[in-house]
Motif scaffolding. Structure first.
Motif, PDB file in Angstrom:
ATOM      1  N   LEU A  25      -2.340 -19.436 104.388  1.00  0.00           N
ATOM      2  CA  LEU A  25      -3.214 -20.137 103.443  1.00  0.00           C
ATOM      3  C   LEU A  25      -3.616 -19.235 102.282  1.00  0.00           C
ATOM      4  O   LEU A  25      -3.643 -19.672 101.127  1.00  0.00           O
ATOM      5  CB  LEU A  25      -4.460 -20.665 104.151  1.00  0.00           C
ATOM      6  CG  LEU A  25      -4.247 -21.840 105.097  1.00  0.00           C
ATOM      7  CD1 LEU A  25      -5.516 -22.132 105.888  1.00  0.00           C
ATOM      8  CD2 LEU A  25      -3.778 -23.082 104.335  1.00  0.00           C
ATOM      9  N   ARG A  26      -3.925 -17.997 102.569  1.00  0.00           N
ATOM     10  CA  ARG A  26      -4.306 -17.055 101.506  1.00  0.00           C
ATOM     11  C   ARG A  26      -3.155 -16.843 100.536  1.00  0.00           C
ATOM     12  O   ARG A  26      -3.346 -16.802  99.324  1.00  0.00           O
ATOM     13  CB  ARG A  26      -4.746 -15.718 102.113  1.00  0.00           C
ATOM     14  CG  ARG A  26      -5.321 -14.765 101.066  1.00  0.00           C
ATOM     15  CD  ARG A  26      -5.701 -13.459 101.658  1.00  0.00           C
ATOM     16  NE  ARG A  26      -4.498 -12.850 102.217  1.00  0.00           N
ATOM     17  CZ  ARG A  26      -4.447 -11.684 102.802  1.00  0.00           C
ATOM     18  NH1 ARG A  26      -5.546 -10.979 102.946  1.00  0.00           N
ATOM     19  NH2 ARG A  26      -3.330 -11.196 103.267  1.00  0.00           N
ATOM     20  N   ASP A  31      -7.457 -17.958  97.929  1.00  0.00           N
ATOM     21  CA  ASP A  31      -8.805 -17.803  98.462  1.00  0.00           C
ATOM     22  C   ASP A  31      -8.878 -18.591  99.765  1.00  0.00           C
ATOM     23  O   ASP A  31      -8.810 -19.824  99.745  1.00  0.00           O
ATOM     24  CB  ASP A  31      -9.814 -18.341  97.448  1.00  0.00           C
ATOM     25  CG  ASP A  31     -11.207 -17.761  97.622  1.00  0.00           C
ATOM     26  OD1 ASP A  31     -11.417 -16.958  98.548  1.00  0.00           O
ATOM     27  OD2 ASP A  31     -12.092 -18.116  96.824  1.00  0.00           O
ATOM     28  N   ALA A  32      -8.986 -17.895 100.896  1.00  0.00           N
ATOM     29  CA  ALA A  32      -8.939 -18.576 102.188  1.00  0.00           C
ATOM     30  C   ALA A  32     -10.076 -18.103 103.090  1.00  0.00           C
ATOM     31  O   ALA A  32     -10.423 -16.920 103.110  1.00  0.00           O
ATOM     32  CB  ALA A  32      -7.598 -18.333 102.869  1.00  0.00           C
ATOM     33  N   LYS A  53     -16.034 -13.879 115.641  1.00  0.00           N
ATOM     34  CA  LYS A  53     -15.975 -13.121 114.390  1.00  0.00           C
ATOM     35  C   LYS A  53     -15.503 -11.694 114.643  1.00  0.00           C
ATOM     36  O   LYS A  53     -14.664 -11.170 113.906  1.00  0.00           O
ATOM     37  CB  LYS A  53     -17.346 -13.126 113.705  1.00  0.00           C
ATOM     38  CG  LYS A  53     -17.320 -12.489 112.335  1.00  0.00           C
ATOM     39  CD  LYS A  53     -18.638 -12.683 111.623  1.00  0.00           C
ATOM     40  CE  LYS A  53     -18.578 -12.124 110.221  1.00  0.00           C
ATOM     41  NZ  LYS A  53     -19.775 -12.445 109.443  1.00  0.00           N
ATOM     42  N   SER A  54     -15.992 -11.073 115.711  1.00  0.00           N
ATOM     43  CA  SER A  54     -15.562  -9.698 116.013  1.00  0.00           C
ATOM     44  C   SER A  54     -14.072  -9.651 116.341  1.00  0.00           C
ATOM     45  O   SER A  54     -13.375  -8.701 115.963  1.00  0.00           O
ATOM     46  CB  SER A  54     -16.395  -9.094 117.143  1.00  0.00           C
ATOM     47  OG  SER A  54     -16.109  -9.714 118.383  1.00  0.00           O
ATOM     48  N   THR A  63     -14.636  -9.662 107.181  1.00  0.00           N
ATOM     49  CA  THR A  63     -15.844 -10.266 107.738  1.00  0.00           C
ATOM     50  C   THR A  63     -16.400 -11.394 106.883  1.00  0.00           C
ATOM     51  O   THR A  63     -16.897 -12.384 107.396  1.00  0.00           O
ATOM     52  CB  THR A  63     -16.926  -9.204 108.009  1.00  0.00           C
ATOM     53  OG1 THR A  63     -18.022  -9.822 108.656  1.00  0.00           O
ATOM     54  CG2 THR A  63     -17.393  -8.529 106.730  1.00  0.00           C
ATOM     55  N   ASP A  64     -16.298 -11.288 105.552  1.00  0.00           N
ATOM     56  CA  ASP A  64     -16.856 -12.318 104.677  1.00  0.00           C
ATOM     57  C   ASP A  64     -15.993 -13.572 104.616  1.00  0.00           C
ATOM     58  O   ASP A  64     -16.372 -14.559 103.984  1.00  0.00           O
ATOM     59  CB  ASP A  64     -17.084 -11.765 103.268  1.00  0.00           C
ATOM     60  CG  ASP A  64     -15.797 -11.410 102.537  1.00  0.00           C
ATOM     61  OD1 ASP A  64     -14.792 -11.071 103.191  1.00  0.00           O
ATOM     62  OD2 ASP A  64     -15.806 -11.467 101.296  1.00  0.00           O
ATOM     63  N   ARG A  65     -14.851 -13.579 105.292  1.00  0.00           N
ATOM     64  CA  ARG A  65     -13.958 -14.736 105.300  1.00  0.00           C
ATOM     65  C   ARG A  65     -14.113 -15.577 106.568  1.00  0.00           C
ATOM     66  O   ARG A  65     -13.477 -16.612 106.711  1.00  0.00           O
ATOM     67  CB  ARG A  65     -12.498 -14.297 105.165  1.00  0.00           C
ATOM     68  CG  ARG A  65     -12.222 -13.593 103.850  1.00  0.00           C
ATOM     69  CD  ARG A  65     -12.445 -14.564 102.741  1.00  0.00           C
ATOM     70  NE  ARG A  65     -12.912 -13.907 101.541  1.00  0.00           N
ATOM     71  CZ  ARG A  65     -12.879 -14.465 100.356  1.00  0.00           C
ATOM     72  NH1 ARG A  65     -12.402 -15.679 100.207  1.00  0.00           N
ATOM     73  NH2 ARG A  65     -13.345 -13.828  99.317  1.00  0.00           N
TER      74      ARG A  65
END
Length: 193
Positions: A25-26, A31-32, A53-54, A63-65
């Motif tokens: 997708l990225r 932007d994914a 998330k970890s 982490t921000d994705r």
């Protein structure tokens, strides 16, 4: 208009196939994001958001994705960061999920109007901002090998993991993420029943 892509799901657990889907997708949209809930149930969804998330971070996703959302196919926690009248939102759905999930049939509503989610390719020449529609694009189902076996889902992984001994589980963790983590091994062992 700006396009953003979102990979939504339960991710129980996140695995290399999910990472490949996000990378796909990225590469296509630039932007994914990954959208997932914190909902847990011991049998089918044992991992909470922070645990998922970890694991995504361990797999190499920034982490921000990875964003906790209340509804993965609205993902307002992501979408609301953008101008709703100038942003096209595209949800990536695997071939496997498209074939199995009735949500993605794009049937008209009871009143005959089109639903919020629409097929991306069919509308590519007339894409509307997320204030009107969001779109679904079909992405490959990325198979991955764990312990010498081709897998297509986290469900298959959980079934195999619970039956394996400790050393086999360690190899499975390595196969799942490309490297071994004792912390992730312990998390998987403690949560998958």
């Amino acid at each position: 208009m700006k396009e953003i892509a979102i990979l939504s799901g339960r991710f129980q657990p996140p695995h290399i196939g999910h990472m490949k889907a996000w990378q796909h997708l990225r590469a296509e949209f630039g932007d994914a994001y990954i959208a997932t809930t914190g909902k847990i149930d011991q049998q089918h969804s044992p991992f909470n958001f922070q645990e998922k998330k970890s694991m995504f971070m361990y797999a190499g996703i920034p982490t921000d994705r990875v964003v906790q959302v209340s509804n993965p196919y609205m993902a307002s926690e992501i979408v609301d960061k953008f101008d709703n009248n100038d942003t096209i939102v595209v949800f990536g759905v695997s071939q496997k999920d498209m074939a199995e999930d009735q949500r993605f049939r794009f049937n008209p509503r009871k009143d005959g109007s089109t639903g919020f989610l629409q097929p991306y390719r069919k509308n590519i020449n007339n894409l509307q901002p997320v204030s009107t529609h969001a779109y679904v694009t079909v992405i490959p189902t990325f198979k991955f090998k764990v312990n010498g076996r081709n897998l297509r889902s986290a469900t298959e992984f959980r079934a195999d993991f619970v039956q394996a001994d400790g050393s086999t589980q360690a190899k499975m963790v390595t196969d799942l993420y490309g490297k071994y983590s004792a912390k992730i091994h312990a998390l998987l062992r403690d949560k998958i029943v």
